[in-house]
Design an enzyme around this catalytic site. Structure first.
Site, PDB file in Angstrom:
ATOM      1  N   SER A 106      -7.399 -50.514 -81.685  1.00  0.00           N
ATOM      2  CA  SER A 106      -7.241 -51.963 -81.745  1.00  0.00           C
ATOM      3  C   SER A 106      -8.134 -52.696 -80.746  1.00  0.00           C
ATOM      4  O   SER A 106      -8.175 -53.909 -80.727  1.00  0.00           O
ATOM      5  CB  SER A 106      -5.781 -52.335 -81.490  1.00  0.00           C
ATOM      6  OG  SER A 106      -5.459 -52.032 -80.150  1.00  0.00           O
ATOM      7  N   LYS A 107      -8.865 -51.921 -79.920  1.00  0.00           N
ATOM      8  CA  LYS A 107      -9.676 -52.599 -78.895  1.00  0.00           C
ATOM      9  C   LYS A 107     -11.107 -52.769 -79.387  1.00  0.00           C
ATOM     10  O   LYS A 107     -12.032 -52.116 -78.939  1.00  0.00           O
ATOM     11  CB  LYS A 107      -9.673 -51.769 -77.596  1.00  0.00           C
ATOM     12  CG  LYS A 107      -8.305 -51.740 -76.932  1.00  0.00           C
ATOM     13  CD  LYS A 107      -8.352 -52.129 -75.474  1.00  0.00           C
ATOM     14  CE  LYS A 107      -6.971 -52.549 -75.018  1.00  0.00           C
ATOM     15  NZ  LYS A 107      -6.290 -51.581 -74.171  1.00  0.00           N
ATOM     16  N   ASN A 108     -11.295 -53.647 -80.341  1.00  0.00           N
ATOM     17  CA  ASN A 108     -12.545 -53.771 -81.048  1.00  0.00           C
ATOM     18  C   ASN A 108     -12.718 -55.236 -81.438  1.00  0.00           C
ATOM     19  O   ASN A 108     -11.903 -55.784 -82.168  1.00  0.00           O
ATOM     20  CB  ASN A 108     -12.417 -52.800 -82.239  1.00  0.00           C
ATOM     21  CG  ASN A 108     -13.340 -53.065 -83.371  1.00  0.00           C
ATOM     22  OD1 ASN A 108     -13.652 -54.197 -83.727  1.00  0.00           O
ATOM     23  ND2 ASN A 108     -13.786 -51.994 -83.995  1.00  0.00           N
TER      24      ASN A 108
END
Lengths: 326, 466
Positions: A106-108
């Site tokens: 989710s870190k995008n």
């Protein structure tokens, strides 16, 4: 999941008419990546449809395969948007697609930007869904930067402010050191169309914050928030007795860190607070044999000792104390 | 019976990191060989018992240049399949690696240089800007990385390979009506995009009113109640965005519109007990913030110094005395292998600063300040906790190394080493550098994070081209 996806693209009849386009890396590229065969091939087919600008259902499926291999490829996300528009594709399904990709990582940036693009097109209908999605992500990482950005965007673009202050409280109950939750609190009280704005909320927020400070005087988040409640209103800041008294309260305790109480007091003095005897006694109680000097000066000296990492900063602050504060 | 207080997630995570970091510091500070050996045995025992623990390798204060270069050169030449996740970021890999090499005072051979120029040329779009790889959509971040990488390589071939006219079109295309910039065609808009656009334009000498229109307003709206700057209006104050916002405002000459007092206050408070910097309040230390947070501290200190000069005709920045300086890191001196007599070094430095062999002591001291943050402490964190003995740097203990952290730990280390100086022309003193003077890195231009010599060459090239 289609069985065909495990078959290399070059062997799928669906793609027989497409000539894959290899990457123009040149003969001696630097930072060359030893791609796995599946990755290389998928990218070759993506390049083919990207450069031929084919906006078809199979292109859509191919972008999904490509994004599973590298969700950071913003060119693919960009092209996917073009295909979605051309096909007038169901955007509710797209929200689900994004959630599937988010499960892996989710870190995008790209994923969140895509989410925003989809949600904007769907409009206020999805406000609940977006708040729910960000809540889920935040339940795994309560400080997730992109999730907070998206949540703030959702509120200002789609609404849903009703329960936000409660949500902040919920997070702060779980972890009062969660600076993102304090930041969100500030966002809500200053921007929510359902509340009266900063000044109207000040009294209740000050009360809330002071309670938090007294429970954890070493929590920087709460002290910064307290000061922010008086943004652009120096007069109220220096004249509100509760601000002054929380400093004195903390300074009188022997079991906790005094740094934030002292620096808050310093800011008050620099902003024009006329110190009472109570202020002076409180500070002098912490002083070692420092010479008789202005209170602000003395506070800086003590800070240099109590917060030694910032010794040079406090020395610099001392040098900036104007004659007016002496 | 009274219940023990339960810790929050923040407290728990912080405690674990402090445990690791202080474990390293205590181990390093162990003054006798017996304690060191004992601790070594204990760690080995714990590892065998699967009690997850720290590296057994003794941390060293030296940069270990040969290992660093080894790691960097290998990466430049070949990357494994796990780097597929960075397939849209290859200009970044070029910049992170080439800049790290330059910071170490080294350069690559002609062949590699030509290969790099050629490769980056293939990332350049026909309509301007650079994508994450050949054939990819131009993107402001990868453009910034490509330009910085080419400037770092230097030389006519590298610099002339950048199509300035097309770049102008690309930057204009990324400009948004709100005053900010989007990262790519229909891409996200944030302070990072603003900074990368302005940094590029500034170096290439294509900065104009059209690009700067409304930009100050946008960045200003991103400064939060805490004093730092967030990615978008309303977002939490964050080290990376603070650097971007501050640098951009300085480049467009609107920095005084920011609340500099609160920005300075926020930034200095990001240095924690570990002595490294955190990115946000109450979050964990991370080696990359060595650059993102220390650079703003130095920039702000110089800004105040300049402002004071203009207003008062003299600097209000506390000069401190070199006495304070020695006192401060006295506890480190036992660990330093450098046994140079500081006085003789000071003399040499002064000589080189003036070039005519005459001592101008007071003039030299006037070109120094006490850094607003704890620079030696910061260097300590980088060299003992972030540095990997086999080469490369990491976020914090237990994290793996990577090129991004290597770049920003080294960049930050350079900033820290030069933090006592008011300008780039003055060389640091031995006592400014943790470890021996051989740890000294090249100075960087704070607004672009490019080694000064390379920056100067580029400016000469692009401003002549005007």
């Amino acid at each position: 999941m289609d069985f065909d996806e495990t078959v290399p693209l070059s062997q799928r009849s669906e793609w027989a008419d497409v000539v894959p386009l290899t990457q123009d890396d040149g003969p001696n590229p630097v930072v060359p990546i030893a791609y796995k065969e599946e990755f290389r091939e998928t990218m070759d087919y993506f390049r083919a449809i990207y450069f031929s600008d084919e906006r078809s259902p199979r292109s859509l499926r191919l972008t999904e395969e490509t994004l599973r291999l590298n969700s950071g490829n913003y060119t693919v996300w960009h092209f996917r948007r073009l295909v979605l528009e051309a096909l007038n594709h169901d955007l509710f399904e797209e929200l689900e697609f994004i959630e599937r990709i988010a499960e892996d990582n989710s870190k995008n940036y790209q994923l969140w930007h895509h989410r925003r693009w989809v949600a904007e097109k769907l409009g206020p209908d999805v406000v609940g869904r977006e708040l729910e999605f960000t809540r889920r992500v935040l339940s795994l990482d309560a400080k997730h930067y992109h999730a907070w950005s998206h949540r703030q965007w959702t509120l200002r673009a789609l609404g849903g402010w009703e329960d936000e202050l409660d949500y902040c409280h919920e997070l702060l109950e779980a972890d009062v050191f969660n600076n993102s939750a304090w930041n969100q609190r500030y966002y809500v009280i200053t921007r929510s169309p359902l509340l009266g704005g900063l000044e109207a909320m000040r009294e209740s927020e000050v009360s809330y914050t002071i309670k938090a400070i007294l429970a954890n005087p070493a929590n920087e988040s709460s002290w910064r928030y307290l000061k922010a409640l008086y943004k652009d209103d120096k007069e109220s800041w220096i004249s509100d007795p509760s601000v002054s008294s929380v400093c004195l309260n903390v300074l009188s305790r022997t079991d906790c860190f005094h740094g934030f109480a002292l620096s808050t007091l310093l800011d008050l003095l620099c902003d024009g607070l006329k110190p009472t005897n109570e202020h002076k006694d409180s500070v002098r109680a912490l002083a070692n044999e420092e010479p008789d000097t202005s209170l602000a000066n003395l506070v800086c000296t003590i800070l240099g000792r109590v917060d030694p990492i910032r010794a040079n900063y406090w020395a610099w602050r001392k040098s900036k104390i104007t004659v007016a504060t002496m | 019976m009274e219940e023990l207080p339960s810790f929050t997630v923040s407290q728990r995570e912080q405690f674990l990191v402090e445990n690791d970091v202080f474990g390293i510091y205590n181990y390093f500070d162990a003054s006798d060989i017996f304690t060191q050996k004992y601790l070594c045995v204990v760690k080995e025992f714990r590892r065998e018992m699967n009690l997850i623990d720290m590296d057994v390798v003794v941390p060293r204060i030296e940069i270990q240049r040969d290992k660093q270069l080894d790691y960097l050169m290998k990466g430049l030449r070949q990357l494994g399949p796990q780097f597929s996740s960075l397939d849209a970021n290859r200009p970044w890999l070029c910049y992170w690696i080439l800049h790290s090499i330059a910071l170490l005072g080294e350069s690559v051979d002609d062949e590699l240089e030509n290969n790099a120029i050629d490769f980056l040329g293939r990332c350049q779009g026909s309509d301007g800007g650079y994508g994450g790889g050949p054939g990819q959509l131009p993107h402001l971040a990868t453009t910034y990385a490509a330009v910085n990488a080419l400037v770092t390589l230097g030389g006519h071939k590298a610099l002339s390979s950048i199509n300035r006219e097309k770049m102008s079109c690309f930057l204009r295309g990324m400009k948004d009506a709100s005053g900010g910039f989007r990262m790519h065609d229909m891409g996200e808009m944030d302070v990072r995009a603003c900074y990368t656009a302005i940094s590029i334009a500034s170096i290439l000498n294509i900065l104009d009113d059209e690009l700067t229109q409304g930009l100050g307003d946008y960045i200003l709206s991103c400064q939060t109640y805490e004093g730092g700057i967030g990615g978008e209006p309303g977002s939490e104050a964050h080290g990376g965005y603070t650097y971007c916002g501050l640098a951009a405002m300085i480049l467009i000459n609107e920095v005084n519109r920011l609340n500099l007092d609160s920005l300075m206050n926020w930034a200095v408070h990001r240095q924690g007990v570990e002595m490294g910097f955190q990115g946000r309040t109450n979050k964990l230390v991370d080696g990359c913030y060595t650059f993102w947070q220390a650079a703003p501290c130095v920039l702000l200190q110089r800004l105040y110094s300049t402002n004071d000069h203009e207003v008062h005709g003299s600097s209000h920045i506390s000069q401190g005395t070199d006495e304070d300086h020695e006192e401060h890191h006295a506890h480190d001196e036992d660990d330093l292998e450098d046994n140079d007599d500081d006085d003789s070094d000071e003399g040499n430095d002064e000589d080189s600063a003036n070039g005519d062999g005459i001592h101008h002591t007071s003039n030299y001291i006037n070109r120094r300040v006490q850094p607003i943050f704890d620079s030696l402490g910061l260097q300590r964190y980088v060299l003992l906790c972030s540095k990997i003995p086999d080469g490369g740097f990491r976020d914090k203990p237990r994290k793996p190394r990577d090129f991004y952290h290597t770049c920003y730990c080294l960049s930050g280390l350079s900033v820290a080493q030069h933090a006592w100086l008011k300008d780039e022309d003055t060389p640091p003193l031995t006592r400014d550098i943790l470890g021996s003077y051989s740890n000294l890195l090249e100075p960087v231009h704070l607004l672009h994070n490019i080694v000064m010599d390379q920056y100067n060459e580029a400016i000469e090239f692009f401003f002549r081209a005007a």
